[in-house]
Design an enzyme around this catalytic site. Sequence first.
Site, PDB file in Angstrom:
ATOM      1  N   ASP A 487     -45.820  24.704 -34.719  1.00 46.26           N
ATOM      2  CA  ASP A 487     -45.281  25.850 -34.015  1.00 46.26           C
ATOM      3  C   ASP A 487     -44.921  25.317 -32.515  1.00 46.26           C
ATOM      4  OD1 ASP A 487     -45.264  28.112 -35.036  1.00 46.26           O
ATOM      5  OD2 ASP A 487     -47.487  28.547 -34.559  1.00 46.26           O
TER       6      ASP A 487
HETATM    7  C1  GLC Z   1     -51.386  26.958 -35.379  1.00 45.58           C
HETATM    8  C2  GLC Z   1     -50.838  28.145 -36.391  1.00 45.58           C
HETATM    9  C3  GLC Z   1     -50.090  27.435 -37.291  1.00 45.58           C
HETATM   10  C4  GLC Z   1     -49.369  26.279 -37.064  1.00 45.58           C
HETATM   11  C5  GLC Z   1     -50.040  25.248 -36.285  1.00 45.58           C
HETATM   12  C6  GLC Z   1     -49.331  24.134 -35.694  1.00 45.58           C
HETATM   13  O1  GLC Z   1     -52.618  26.552 -36.094  1.00 45.58           O
HETATM   14  O2  GLC Z   1     -51.556  28.996 -36.602  1.00 45.58           O
HETATM   15  O3  GLC Z   1     -49.194  28.383 -38.011  1.00 45.58           O
HETATM   16  O4  GLC Z   1     -48.615  25.665 -38.098  1.00 45.58           O
HETATM   17  O5  GLC Z   1     -50.909  25.857 -35.350  1.00 45.58           O
HETATM   18  O6  GLC Z   1     -48.685  24.305 -34.844  1.00 45.58           O
HETATM   19  C1  GLC Z   2     -49.593  27.769 -29.241  1.00 49.99           C
HETATM   20  C2  GLC Z   2     -50.320  26.761 -30.060  1.00 49.99           C
HETATM   21  C3  GLC Z   2     -50.214  26.661 -31.540  1.00 49.99           C
HETATM   22  C4  GLC Z   2     -50.231  28.062 -32.264  1.00 49.99           C
HETATM   23  C5  GLC Z   2     -49.061  29.114 -31.210  1.00 49.99           C
HETATM   24  C6  GLC Z   2     -49.321  30.629 -31.896  1.00 49.99           C
HETATM   25  O1  GLC Z   2     -48.091  27.630 -29.695  1.00 49.99           O
HETATM   26  O2  GLC Z   2     -50.351  25.449 -29.642  1.00 49.99           O
HETATM   27  O3  GLC Z   2     -51.294  25.893 -32.416  1.00 49.99           O
HETATM   28  O4  GLC Z   2     -49.414  27.956 -33.282  1.00 49.99           O
HETATM   29  O5  GLC Z   2     -49.484  28.956 -30.202  1.00 49.99           O
HETATM   30  O6  GLC Z   2     -48.670  31.287 -31.392  1.00 49.99           O
END
Ligand code: GLC
Ligand code: GLC
Length: 813
Positions: A487
């Site tokens: 993300d």
């Molecule tokens: C969080 C989010 C997931 C994403 C991950 C890596 O766990 O929920 O959707 O893949 O972060 O960024």
């Molecule tokens: C932030 C976190 C990620 C998560 C995302 C969700 O980017 O680092 O892990 O998936 O928020 O909005």
Amino acid sequence: MQFGYFDDQNREYVITQPDTPLPWINYLGAQDYFGLISNTAGGYSFYQDARLRRLTRYRYNNVPTDMGGRYIYLRDTESGEFWSPTWMPTRSELEDYTCRHGMGYTVIASTKADIHAEIRYFVPPGQTLEIWDMTVTNKSDRVRELSAFSCIEFCLWDALDDSSNFQRNLNIGEAEVEDGVIYHKTEYRERRNHFTYFACSEPILGFETQREAFLGPYRGWENPQVVENDQTSNSLQVGWSPVGVHHMRLSLAPGEKKRIIFVLGYHENPIDEKFFPPGTQTLNKNKVRPIIDKFLKPDAVDAAFSDLEEMWDEFLEVMQVDTANPHVNRMVNIWNAYQCMVTFNLSRSASYFESGIGRGMGFRDSNQDLLGFVQMVPDRARQRILDLAATQLESGGAYHQYQPLTKRGNDAVGSNFNDDPAWMVLSTAAYLKETADCSILDALVPYENKPGTETPLLEHLERCVQYTLDNIGPHGLPLIGRADWNDCLNLNTFSATPGESFQTTTNQDGKNAESTVIAALFIMAARELAHIKRYLKKEDEAAKLEKDADAMVCTIHKYGWDGDWFLRAYDHFSEKIGSKTCAEGKIFIESQGLCTMAGVDEEMAKKALEAVRQHLATEHGVVLLDPPYTSYHLQLGEISSYPPGYKENGSVFCHTNPWVMISEAILGYGEQALDYYLRICPSNREAISEIHRCEPYVYAQTIAGKASDHFGEAKNSWLTGTAAWNYVAITQWILGIRPDYAGLRIDPCIPPSWEGFEVTRRYRGATYHIQVSNPGGVSKGIRAINVDGKPVEDATLPVFNDGEIHQVEVVMG
Ligand code: GLC
Ligand code: GLC
């Protein structure tokens, strides 16, 4: 250092001191009614949706931490001393204390001044209520006079509004009290038809429904005025802050026990029966009263608790293992499966790190959660797939999140996370491999919940795959969009404005930045769909999908390989990310794992895993990337916003570790696969709880990486895709008991030192009792399989569907 111990016999973790490094929590309820409860009774409850139907109030980020919950105060009438048997909120010194977190229940017990109190909290299966079942015992040799006070603070339903809109909210609170039952009915006079109630099995002396009347001005939960003075005022709530407090007196002879039951619940009345007597504004209690009366009786409570235990017996019986490693046994048999249920239920909505008002159900998250859940309750998995598919866009893309109460896509977050669709093919494939229920492919499902747009689910899956083909970048790799699985790799965001959302801001057209992770996911999804098509006898379509997958493999060979490992991405300027040529972020874990799992190339995979061992593996798990970014990069986005060693910027992002375990198992390195498994395994880390700090019975999202001063410290426990993926890695790839389209496949990859292991697996209407022996001390490979005494040729076991137990002997070699 430990703060408790595992009681595997009872499927409990027993915490032996209240001040754990962080609150160590558990979940109550498995469908509709949910509660979070910490080891000192902190937490809150909600109905279906942690944001829109929050029943009790909880203040995140509060000091002292975890203040607010399901509290009881006991007061010794003679001495005037009062305390909380759950330690919080008074934090009085207790003579002994234990908290037993079990499957869907928590029992907190303590002794103070020779008064022992034990409170068992749970949600009866199928009910929208929770029970606090308290037993108070006089351990002294004289008669004791006590007061007991229960206490809960009600939330005004919408948790976000509740914590922000005070100009309205301080005027609308309303409660009723009748026969000792406290009813919270804010907004019931207008558009709501639901209310919360709080009842108790003892006759009460008095009550409070107004917070200030209970606490007294400028006081906190640790010393409520009413408890101090042993005197309730029977405050009836209008406006301000509604609470529920019962006051009762107990007189206990030496050795005497008293059981008191509290019921906190949620109820909906039909719109035209909201009030009774008709024409008044009085809450109609006719339908709810029998439910309350039932659960205030010990027999009903005991029966409900047995139902809960039976429900969990049944869930967990699906897969039970007996291996040489106690951590594997405990995690697979109890805690990992349990966490898979919780992540399935709650996605990323409500934990002690997720406020319940932020994210609803994540599209990619929920699809992955299904991978570890589908065997437990396939029917619920089926419904979830259909709900997710209904939020898909006609383009094949997907709303990134949806709200569980409305099941509608979340417009604020929108779509364009280009990996999202691929996960739905993988979750549906997992469902088919578990159940063989092809009827799901014919189920008619709309797009964006729009009536009239329905197509069979199969077409949704086709659009998932086509979506990637429609979004290809300059090197022929898939365009990343807002982000892929990671993300925080926001290659089109280019944000220089403080506070702007990395996830939803797009300052580039998105036509350049590409992802090898989506490429690998595409290969997996296209091959699964090809498999499904072949199953449906659609050969041509299957062949076309295979061809597309092969073409993507070629593209990765050409543009996705960095010489010693797989590249991670190309940025907006077509510069490499995750390459030797980068100053920082030279190597990322995701592409090494996923490209290996996608079967891109065995030689490349071997090198890539070697590089993981060399650059990413640490004693606390495998970090996400190395070296972490030390400054902010406009063209990379949120990943470079985190200090080195945290979150996506080089922590051990536990979700990704099982991809490497699976990859090691695919290539036959059983020792290495299990070694990685144990490095992040919560139970194996119990002994270093003072470093790990989060609960030792469930996975956390991250463990601070080697670049952090707090290397080894976990954060964001419970709601993480780590649960499902580790379950898949250990059960399907290391133990190698893997559902496939044609049946249960046996393909272990274990440390050569293991002499064997046993598994009991319920699958497609039969139970397989599998005994694996490893006389030659190998990691992988099968010499012989006998089913019910007869040799079989295939490593895929026959499907029996006869309700019987079948004996399977597997000899490795
Ligand atoms: C969080 C989010 C997931 C994403 C991950 C890596 O766990 O929920 O959707 O893949 O972060 O960024
Ligand atoms: C932030 C976190 C990620 C998560 C995302 C969700 O980017 O680092 O892990 O998936 O928020 O909005």
